[in-house]
Design a protein around this motif. Structure first.
Motif: not given
Length: 321
Positions: A243-248, A315-316, A320-321
């Motif tokens: 999710v979004n690259g897996g971090d931060n 995601t945002g 709900p992202y």
């Protein structure tokens, strides 16, 4: 006395063999604890072997059932007590979802309520919350060593429910958060034939070489949803979502916020089934946000979901992202 000693030695050897040598990881690492804190743990600390021996003989975990007939007042299910199953609201015609919390959490932790409510608002379901807080609130290494026993207990309960009620394992889904991801995996490998396992942010240095970690063979379909600390360093499942690259994660300023985003995003997808990942050819493509392959839904409530590969999901920052 001799029997107890054999149990202790056997458990100690088995569990010690499952962990990496101290040199495989940094000695001191920060890990998420509870709902909103991070603690520093010593990966070379001696676990409490006496406690682990007791756990191997009797884990004493709690299994609490919620359905639309009792969405907030749980009913306790007891392994090998058929009446606890028959006298509950468990319905074998409905999908069964089990939830395993993480380190220093309990049945009252936020993720259990949020995921439970997402399912029961969407569909008729048997939601079983595993409370293994007696173990998860021990020191970190003791909790790590105990995970196989905790997972086996959950797997045995699901198998017992299937035997008593006729509910098929092919209509059961276990999801776990953080350390609970590996509890979920061990539950699946205990019984075989479980439909689905979802690991919510399972990554940690201690799991790199640990044979008890979540694995693709733990269920018919296994997925991992990575939101903190893993940018492709370790793959766990049939499908690994980054999710979004897996971090931060967007909107997060701390690692615990990014970690918790895994179950928050998962619960949102149970409600809306709105997030999709694009398949990546390799990890570098995922890290560079260049994935243009076929799409696969993130999370959701489909117990018969299938897929394989590496997927990136953007995601945002807000639900709900």
């Amino acid at each position: 006395m001799k029997v107890a000693l054999v149990l202790f030695v056997t458990s100690t050897v088995y569990l010690a063999a499952a962990l990496p040598a101290p040199s495989a990881s940094p000695r001191f690492v920060q890990v998420p604890a509870g709902d909103d804190e991070v603690v520093t743990v010593d990966l070379e600390a001696e676990p409490d072997y006496k406690f682990l021996n007791d756990v191997a003989r009797n884990p004493r975990n709690a299994y609490i059932l919620f359905t639309r007939r009792n969405p907030h007042n749980g009913q306790t299910l007891i392994l090998n007590d058929a009446n606890s199953i028959r006298n509950s609201n468990f319905n074998p015609a409905h999908t069964t979802i089990a939830i395993a919390h993480g380190y220093i959490q309990s049945q009252n932790s936020n993720l259990n309520q949020i995921i439970r409510d997402a399912y029961l608002n969407r569909m008729e379901a048997n939601v079983i919350v595993l409370d293994w807080s007696r173990i998860s609130q021990m020191d970190y290494m003791t909790a790590i060593y105990a995970i196989p026993s905790v997972g086996q207990g959950l797997g045995n309960l699901l198998n017992f429910i299937s035997t008593v009620t006729g509910a098929p394992l092919t209509n059961m889904h276990v999801t776990g958060f953080s350390l609970g991801s590996h509890v979920a995996g061990n539950a699946g490998r205990t019984i075989r034939g479980l439909a689905r396992v979802t690991g919510l942010d399972p990554y940690s240095p201690v799991w790199n070489l640990n044979s008890n970690r979540l694995a693709a063979s733990d269920a018919v379909y296994v997925e991992a949803i990575h939101t903190s600390g893993n940018t492709g360093n370790r793959l766990f499942a049939d499908v690994d979502y980054f999710v979004n690259g897996g971090d931060n994660q967007p909107g997060c300023w701390t690692s615990i916020c990014s970690h918790n985003r895994s179950w928050e995003v998962f619960a949102a997808t149970v409600t809306f089934n709105h997030l999709h990942g694009n398949q990546c050819t390799n990890v570098a493509e995922m890290r560079n946000n260049q994935c243009r392959g076929s799409q696969l839904p993130l999370g959701n409530s489909d117990v018969n979901k299938r897929g394989s590969g590496i997927f990136r999901v953007n995601t945002g920052a807000n639900f709900p992202y």
